[in-house]
Design a protein around this motif. Structure first.
Motif, PDB file in Angstrom:
ATOM      1  N   ASN A  38       0.809  -1.213   0.000  1.00 34.38           N
ATOM      2  CA  ASN A  38       0.000   0.000   0.000  1.00 34.38           C
ATOM      3  C   ASN A  38       0.847   1.271   0.000  1.00 34.38           C
ATOM      4  O   ASN A  38       0.344   2.351  -0.316  1.00 34.38           O
ATOM      5  N   PHE A  39       2.128   1.145   0.375  1.00 40.79           N
ATOM      6  CA  PHE A  39       2.982   2.333   0.468  1.00 40.79           C
ATOM      7  C   PHE A  39       3.098   3.047  -0.872  1.00 40.79           C
ATOM      8  O   PHE A  39       3.079   4.287  -0.927  1.00 40.79           O
ATOM      9  N   ILE A  40       3.228   2.302  -1.953  1.00 41.90           N
ATOM     10  CA  ILE A  40       3.418   2.930  -3.259  1.00 41.90           C
ATOM     11  C   ILE A  40       2.119   3.010  -4.061  1.00 41.90           C
ATOM     12  O   ILE A  40       2.136   3.227  -5.266  1.00 41.90           O
ATOM     13  N   SER A  41       1.006   2.875  -3.385  1.00 39.20           N
ATOM     14  CA  SER A  41      -0.287   3.022  -4.061  1.00 39.20           C
ATOM     15  C   SER A  41      -0.553   4.504  -4.323  1.00 39.20           C
ATOM     16  O   SER A  41      -0.084   5.371  -3.576  1.00 39.20           O
ATOM     17  N   PRO A  42      -1.289   4.838  -5.379  1.00 37.33           N
ATOM     18  CA  PRO A  42      -1.587   6.241  -5.670  1.00 37.33           C
ATOM     19  C   PRO A  42      -2.254   6.966  -4.495  1.00 37.33           C
ATOM     20  O   PRO A  42      -1.945   8.132  -4.233  1.00 37.33           O
ATOM     21  N   ALA A  43      -3.150   6.287  -3.784  1.00 33.09           N
ATOM     22  CA  ALA A  43      -3.834   6.934  -2.658  1.00 33.09           C
ATOM     23  C   ALA A  43      -2.847   7.318  -1.557  1.00 33.09           C
ATOM     24  O   ALA A  43      -2.910   8.422  -1.005  1.00 33.09           O
ATOM     25  N   ASN A  44      -1.926   6.421  -1.233  1.00 27.63           N
ATOM     26  CA  ASN A  44      -0.976   6.715  -0.159  1.00 27.63           C
ATOM     27  C   ASN A  44       0.039   7.766  -0.583  1.00 27.63           C
ATOM     28  O   ASN A  44       0.431   8.618   0.218  1.00 27.63           O
ATOM     29  N   LEU A  45       0.475   7.726  -1.826  1.00 30.12           N
ATOM     30  CA  LEU A  45       1.427   8.727  -2.296  1.00 30.12           C
ATOM     31  C   LEU A  45       0.787  10.108  -2.351  1.00 30.12           C
ATOM     32  O   LEU A  45       1.444  11.124  -2.098  1.00 30.12           O
ATOM     33  N   THR A  46      -0.497  10.164  -2.659  1.00 31.36           N
ATOM     34  CA  THR A  46      -1.211  11.439  -2.596  1.00 31.36           C
ATOM     35  C   THR A  46      -1.266  11.946  -1.162  1.00 31.36           C
ATOM     36  O   THR A  46      -1.032  13.130  -0.889  1.00 31.36           O
ATOM     37  N   ASN A  47      -1.582  11.040  -0.226  1.00 30.96           N
ATOM     38  CA  ASN A  47      -1.579  11.420   1.184  1.00 30.96           C
ATOM     39  C   ASN A  47      -0.192  11.893   1.627  1.00 30.96           C
ATOM     40  O   ASN A  47      -0.063  12.833   2.424  1.00 30.96           O
ATOM     41  N   LEU A  48       0.856  11.248   1.110  1.00 29.42           N
ATOM     42  CA  LEU A  48       2.216  11.622   1.465  1.00 29.42           C
ATOM     43  C   LEU A  48       2.522  13.057   1.035  1.00 29.42           C
ATOM     44  O   LEU A  48       3.133  13.820   1.793  1.00 29.42           O
ATOM     45  N   THR A  49       2.114  13.435  -0.162  1.00 29.71           N
ATOM     46  CA  THR A  49       2.367  14.804  -0.625  1.00 29.71           C
ATOM     47  C   THR A  49       1.640  15.827   0.244  1.00 29.71           C
ATOM     48  O   THR A  49       2.162  16.911   0.504  1.00 29.71           O
ATOM     49  N   LEU A  50       0.432  15.463   0.694  1.00 21.90           N
ATOM     50  CA  LEU A  50      -0.303  16.366   1.578  1.00 21.90           C
ATOM     51  C   LEU A  50       0.358  16.463   2.946  1.00 21.90           C
ATOM     52  O   LEU A  50       0.378  17.528   3.570  1.00 21.90           O
ATOM     53  N   GLN A  51       0.918  15.362   3.417  1.00 20.19           N
ATOM     54  CA  GLN A  51       1.562  15.341   4.735  1.00 20.19           C
ATOM     55  C   GLN A  51       2.835  16.177   4.778  1.00 20.19           C
ATOM     56  O   GLN A  51       3.169  16.745   5.811  1.00 20.19           O
ATOM     57  N   ILE A  52       3.560  16.237   3.656  1.00 18.40           N
ATOM     58  CA  ILE A  52       4.837  16.954   3.663  1.00 18.40           C
ATOM     59  C   ILE A  52       4.703  18.410   3.218  1.00 18.40           C
ATOM     60  O   ILE A  52       5.682  19.166   3.294  1.00 18.40           O
TER      61      ILE A  52
END
Length: 369
Positions: A17-31
């Motif tokens: 799930n780490f490299i899923s589009p949903a998680n990567l989108t969340n990652l950009t919002l988190q940083i």
């Protein structure tokens, strides 16, 4: 980049799930908030100074924005601009106090760290929390570009990068300076196009490119252009490399310092706005916790020297992505907060050690430290 690739490979292999589009989108919002604040930290580090107040300042500016919007009824955009202007004004105050009194930036900004936390409490009042519902503010971290517009934006950015490379080459030729092989410039544009295309495609597979990411990248591009392509940028790097030599060369060292702290204050305020937009609220803990440490760590891990005169504004994005990836990946794996702090601290220590060793090698070789 190699470290980031390793981090993604490790976490991707441990949790798909780490490299899923949903998680990567969340990652950009988190940083987004940390990265925005880290842009200002990079500028301060480039002149060999430090700003410990950016975390608390981000919370205070966000509190002012929320109060102006919710209690005073000002439009969201006006409240945001007022918050950023406040951050710039506080940065100017820091710079002037440092240059006029010769008090070290560590002490001045440490005082600010305490003062702006108290100012936030005073602004919020007895409730301690102000909820934000204005779409003009919340859309900043909750909105996404349409798919077609994200591709158009990528093409525009690539054209600007290519045009900048051509202009720089022509300028060097006109001055009789050596120019690099054009294939290197083409390779850089090709790499940027490849990375950008993959990023846009992945984010569009979920909700799209977040407005907050566009804002962060836009801020980085602006300051990167200033640092690498303007006289002001050259002066900033000169002050960081050797302030006394810069002064003897006729550079207004104090003016450069005031400008840099003003820019850092504005970036901190904008980062606070992004954080408040993501959380739909400002409270007594806004700007507190590990935000300051993560912003400084992002700048250093991204490659900016703590000793001044060396680094890139892109370090803010790269470092924030490294820290955010570590935190996000450990959250997915269920690690406790203590482990995340230990790992982040180890990565920071390793980055600073590498920087210090490289500086020592340059000194022994007779080059600039």
């Amino acid at each position: 980049m190699a470290a980031l690739a390793i981090i993604w490979l490790v976490f991707g292999s441990m949790n798909e799930n780490f490299i899923s589009p949903a998680n990567l989108t969340n990652l950009t919002l988190q940083i987004a908030a940390t990265g925005t604040i880290a842009v200002g930290v990079v500028l301060v580090l480039l002149i060999g100074e430090i700003d410990l107040s950016v975390g608390a300042l981000s919370g205070f500016a966000a509190g002012v924005m929320a109060v102006l919007n919710v209690r005073a009824g000002l439009p969201g955009l006006v409240a945001i601009l007022a918050a950023v202007a406040l951050g710039v004004a506080i940065g100017v105050f820091n710079g002037l106090w440092i240059t006029r009194t010769a008090v070290p930036s560590f002490v001045v900004t440490l005082a600010g760290l305490l003062a702006w936390q108290g100012a936030l409490l005073a602004v919020l009042g007895g409730t301690g929390t102000v909820n934000i519902t204005d779409p003009g503010i919340t859309r900043l971290a909750q909105g996404f570009l349409p798919a077609w517009l994200s591709w158009v934006a990528l093409v525009v950015v690539l054209l600007v990068v290519a045009a900048g490379s051509v202009q720089q080459r022509r300028r060097r030729v006109a001055k009789g300076l050596g120019v690099p092989n054009p294939s290197w410039a083409l390779l850089r544009v090709a790499i940027a196009a490849g990375v950008g295309s993959v990023g846009v495609a992945v984010l569009n597979a979920d909700r799209g490119v977040p407005y907050a990411l566009v804002l962060l990248l836009g801020l980085i591009v602006v300051f990167d252009t200033v640092i690498r392509r303007t006289r002001l940028g050259r002066h900033i790097m000169s002050v960081g490399g050797n302030a006394e030599a810069a002064r003897r060369a006729g550079i207004n060292v104090n003016g450069i310092r005031v400008f840099v702290f003003a820019a850092a204050g504005g970036a901190a305020a904008l980062g606070g706005v992004v954080a408040a937009s993501r959380l739909f609220a400002v409270n007594q803990s806004s700007g507190a916790g590990d935000l300051l440490l993560n912003a400084i760590a992002a700048a250093v891990i991204g490659g900016t020297s703590l000793f001044g005169g060396r680094g890139s504004v892109w370090a803010a994005f790269l470092g924030a992505l490294v820290i955010g990836s570590i935190s996000n990946g450990m959250d997915l794996l269920g690690y406790v907060t203590s482990i995340k702090f230990l790992v982040t601290g180890a990565v920071l220590l390793l980055s600073v050690t590498v920087d210090a060793r490289a500086r020592e090698r340059r000194r022994k070789a007779g080059g600039p430290a």
